[in-house]
Design a protein around this motif. Structure first.
Motif, PDB file in Angstrom:
ATOM      1  N   ALA A  52      20.662  36.115  28.595  1.00 47.05           N
ATOM      2  CA  ALA A  52      21.582  36.917  28.013  1.00 47.05           C
ATOM      3  C   ALA A  52      22.849  36.556  27.414  1.00 47.05           C
ATOM      4  N   ASP A  53      23.634  37.447  26.693  1.00 45.17           N
ATOM      5  CA  ASP A  53      24.237  36.755  25.798  1.00 45.17           C
ATOM      6  C   ASP A  53      25.273  35.599  26.592  1.00 45.17           C
ATOM      7  N   ILE A  54      26.212  35.014  25.252  1.00 45.53           N
ATOM      8  CA  ILE A  54      26.849  33.300  26.164  1.00 45.53           C
ATOM      9  C   ILE A  54      28.088  34.641  26.817  1.00 45.53           C
ATOM     10  N   ASP A  55      29.033  35.218  26.409  1.00 50.17           N
ATOM     11  CA  ASP A  55      29.486  35.625  27.032  1.00 50.17           C
ATOM     12  C   ASP A  55      29.521  36.177  28.675  1.00 50.17           C
ATOM     13  N   VAL A  56      28.099  36.589  28.818  1.00 51.05           N
ATOM     14  CA  VAL A  56      27.521  36.771  30.085  1.00 51.05           C
ATOM     15  C   VAL A  56      27.393  35.726  31.218  1.00 51.05           C
ATOM     16  N   THR A  57      26.858  34.793  30.190  1.00 45.06           N
ATOM     17  CA  THR A  57      26.348  33.211  31.100  1.00 45.06           C
ATOM     18  C   THR A  57      28.421  32.488  31.146  1.00 45.06           C
ATOM     19  N   ASN A  58      29.184  33.076  30.573  1.00 43.47           N
ATOM     20  CA  ASN A  58      30.463  32.621  30.706  1.00 43.47           C
ATOM     21  C   ASN A  58      30.565  32.877  31.869  1.00 43.47           C
ATOM     22  N   GLY A  59      30.775  34.263  32.551  1.00 42.85           N
ATOM     23  CA  GLY A  59      31.622  35.255  33.639  1.00 42.85           C
ATOM     24  C   GLY A  59      30.488  34.272  34.474  1.00 42.85           C
ATOM     25  N   LEU A  60      29.518  34.749  34.946  1.00 39.44           N
ATOM     26  CA  LEU A  60      28.359  34.078  35.600  1.00 39.44           C
ATOM     27  C   LEU A  60      28.346  32.607  35.939  1.00 39.44           C
ATOM     28  N   THR A 103      26.510  31.466  42.457  1.00 35.27           N
ATOM     29  CA  THR A 103      26.049  30.591  43.250  1.00 35.27           C
ATOM     30  C   THR A 103      24.498  30.488  42.622  1.00 35.27           C
ATOM     31  N   GLU A 104      23.549  31.026  42.322  1.00 28.59           N
ATOM     32  CA  GLU A 104      22.281  31.483  41.980  1.00 28.59           C
ATOM     33  C   GLU A 104      21.560  30.783  40.802  1.00 28.59           C
ATOM     34  N   LEU A 105      22.603  30.226  39.901  1.00 31.40           N
ATOM     35  CA  LEU A 105      21.549  29.749  38.677  1.00 31.40           C
ATOM     36  C   LEU A 105      22.078  28.448  38.875  1.00 31.40           C
ATOM     37  N   ASP A 106      20.997  27.780  38.308  1.00 28.81           N
ATOM     38  CA  ASP A 106      20.820  26.273  38.497  1.00 28.81           C
ATOM     39  C   ASP A 106      21.497  25.322  36.919  1.00 28.81           C
ATOM     40  N   ILE A 107      21.026  26.085  35.627  1.00 26.48           N
ATOM     41  CA  ILE A 107      20.826  25.148  34.776  1.00 26.48           C
ATOM     42  C   ILE A 107      21.623  26.712  34.099  1.00 26.48           C
ATOM     43  N   LEU A 108      22.355  26.664  33.415  1.00 19.59           N
ATOM     44  CA  LEU A 108      22.564  27.764  32.148  1.00 19.59           C
ATOM     45  C   LEU A 108      23.063  27.440  30.882  1.00 19.59           C
ATOM     46  N   LYS A 109      23.440  27.657  30.041  1.00 20.78           N
ATOM     47  CA  LYS A 109      24.306  27.637  28.824  1.00 20.78           C
ATOM     48  C   LYS A 109      25.660  28.515  28.686  1.00 20.78           C
ATOM     49  N   ILE A 110      26.605  27.944  27.901  1.00 19.50           N
ATOM     50  CA  ILE A 110      27.826  28.895  28.144  1.00 19.50           C
ATOM     51  C   ILE A 110      28.712  28.490  26.859  1.00 19.50           C
ATOM     52  N   SER A 111      29.748  28.984  26.533  1.00 16.55           N
ATOM     53  CA  SER A 111      30.778  28.173  25.574  1.00 16.55           C
ATOM     54  C   SER A 111      31.390  27.081  26.374  1.00 16.55           C
ATOM     55  N   TYR A 112      31.820  25.825  25.902  1.00 14.29           N
ATOM     56  CA  TYR A 112      32.463  25.171  26.043  1.00 14.29           C
ATOM     57  C   TYR A 112      34.045  25.430  26.304  1.00 14.29           C
ATOM     58  N   SER A 141      20.931  32.269  25.879  1.00 19.16           N
ATOM     59  CA  SER A 141      21.095  33.511  24.704  1.00 19.16           C
ATOM     60  C   SER A 141      18.769  33.175  24.991  1.00 19.16           C
ATOM     61  N   PRO A 142      18.852  34.835  24.092  1.00 13.72           N
ATOM     62  CA  PRO A 142      18.076  34.712  23.715  1.00 13.72           C
ATOM     63  C   PRO A 142      17.549  34.664  21.757  1.00 13.72           C
ATOM     64  N   CYS A 143      19.299  33.592  21.326  1.00 11.98           N
ATOM     65  CA  CYS A 143      18.965  33.505  19.751  1.00 11.98           C
ATOM     66  C   CYS A 143      18.027  31.632  19.203  1.00 11.98           C
ATOM     67  N   PRO A 144      17.540  31.925  18.742  1.00 12.86           N
ATOM     68  CA  PRO A 144      16.771  31.227  18.412  1.00 12.86           C
ATOM     69  C   PRO A 144      17.121  30.021  18.506  1.00 12.86           C
ATOM     70  N   ASN A 145      18.061  29.942  18.540  1.00 14.41           N
ATOM     71  CA  ASN A 145      18.959  27.574  19.165  1.00 14.41           C
ATOM     72  C   ASN A 145      17.987  27.646  20.077  1.00 14.41           C
ATOM     73  N   ASP A 146      18.506  28.685  20.289  1.00 15.87           N
ATOM     74  CA  ASP A 146      18.246  28.032  22.591  1.00 15.87           C
ATOM     75  C   ASP A 146      16.808  28.402  22.714  1.00 15.87           C
ATOM     76  N   THR A 147      15.736  29.118  22.451  1.00 10.74           N
ATOM     77  CA  THR A 147      14.684  29.488  22.858  1.00 10.74           C
ATOM     78  C   THR A 147      13.922  28.021  21.828  1.00 10.74           C
ATOM     79  N   PHE A 148      14.033  27.958  20.705  1.00 15.36           N
ATOM     80  CA  PHE A 148      13.609  26.691  20.252  1.00 15.36           C
ATOM     81  C   PHE A 148      13.850  25.308  21.069  1.00 15.36           C
TER      82      PHE A 148
END
Length: 281
Positions: free
Chosen positions: A34-42, A47-56, A6-13
């Protein structure tokens, strides 16, 4: 290598050093914000992303393709979601039974906030709540205020603004979770594709976190570029709250928080069956 957060400060930091070539031996990264709701779906479909952040909370749907990286994510205390009702009087404790059979608005059904709400309601609301209505986060408090919905589940800055809408708390789910378990709230998880070297990725991310703490000014412009006009002091407070010991390493308490949440969610039928113990292997 493709990474999404996400573009949130904790992630970009956290990821500034990693994606700017400041961690030795790392490849070039192609970043998707991308917002975490988007990455949850991704995580469940891409099958394209190697590393990503989602909700637990979305982790069970992602496990066929991804594995949990035990660092880089977000766990916290004192930052839980709230369940709100119309009426500004908080002097009289709300009766959870009043939610029995009622309509409740939530911003997502694949979020830790939603799992906490359902777990709390299973214990506290006789017969359970009625209809769950998913609506955009910014519409929830006005809908509760205007009587279009009986209660609303809110997160983030709504903790500080809900009284402006004439609303009051039914429950602080963070307080409930922490008092019930003694554990932090598992919020955001970092995943890596199973075909990758998990240990190497863990080392990269831990090195990026360490760099961020050692050189806090280095990422400032990058953080603020993506902070969506957030005040710099608010961005710093955001980082201070969500980038903590669990970001560097989940550790025993972090893993206990994650496994407790998911074990309870599996038992309530809120997420697919999974081998929770395997998350640590």
């Amino acid at each position: 290598m493709k990474i999404a957060y996400s573009p949130c400060p904790n992630d970009t930091f956290v990821f500034h050093a990693l994606v700017h070539g400041l961690v030795p031996g790392t490849p070039k990264f192609d970043v998707t914000y991308a917002d975490i709701d988007v990455t949850n779906g991704l995580a469940a479909s891409s099958t394209e992303l190697d590393i990503l952040k989602i909700s637990y909370a979305a982790l069970p749907w992602a496990l066929p393709e991804y594995k949990l990286v035990p660092c880089g994510g977000a766990l916290g205390r004192g930052c839980g979601p709230l369940v709100l009702r119309a009426g500004a009087d908080e002097s009289t404790p709300a009766d959870a039974a009043a939610l029995s059979g009622k309509r409740v608005a939530v911003p997502s059904e694949r979020s830790t906030a939603y799992l906490l709400f359902r777990l709390w309601a299973a214990r506290s609301v006789p017969g359970g709540v009625g209809e769950i209505v998913v609506m955009p986060f910014h519409e929830i408090m006005p809908a509760v205020r205007d009587g279009r919905i009986d209660a609303g589940l809110v997160i983030h800055e709504a903790r500080f603004t809900y009284r402006n809408y004439g609303l009051s708390q039914i429950v602080d789910l963070g307080n409930w979770w922490e008092s019930d378990t003694g554990l932090p709230i598992p919020l955001g998880a970092i995943l890596a594709r199973r075909s990758l070297d998990l240990e190497q990725i863990r080392e990269w991310i831990q090195a990026s976190v360490a760099y961020a703490w050692q050189h806090p000014e280095a990422s400032r412009s990058y953080v603020m570029e993506h902070a969506q006009e957030m005040d710099p002091q608010v961005a710093k407070a955001h980082i201070d709250l969500y980038v903590n010991e669990f970001t560097s390493s989940l550790g025993d308490d972090g893993f206990a928080a994650v496994t407790t949440l998911l074990e309870r969610a599996v038992a309530e039928g809120l997420v697919p069956e999974m081998d929770v113990a395997a998350l640590r292997s």
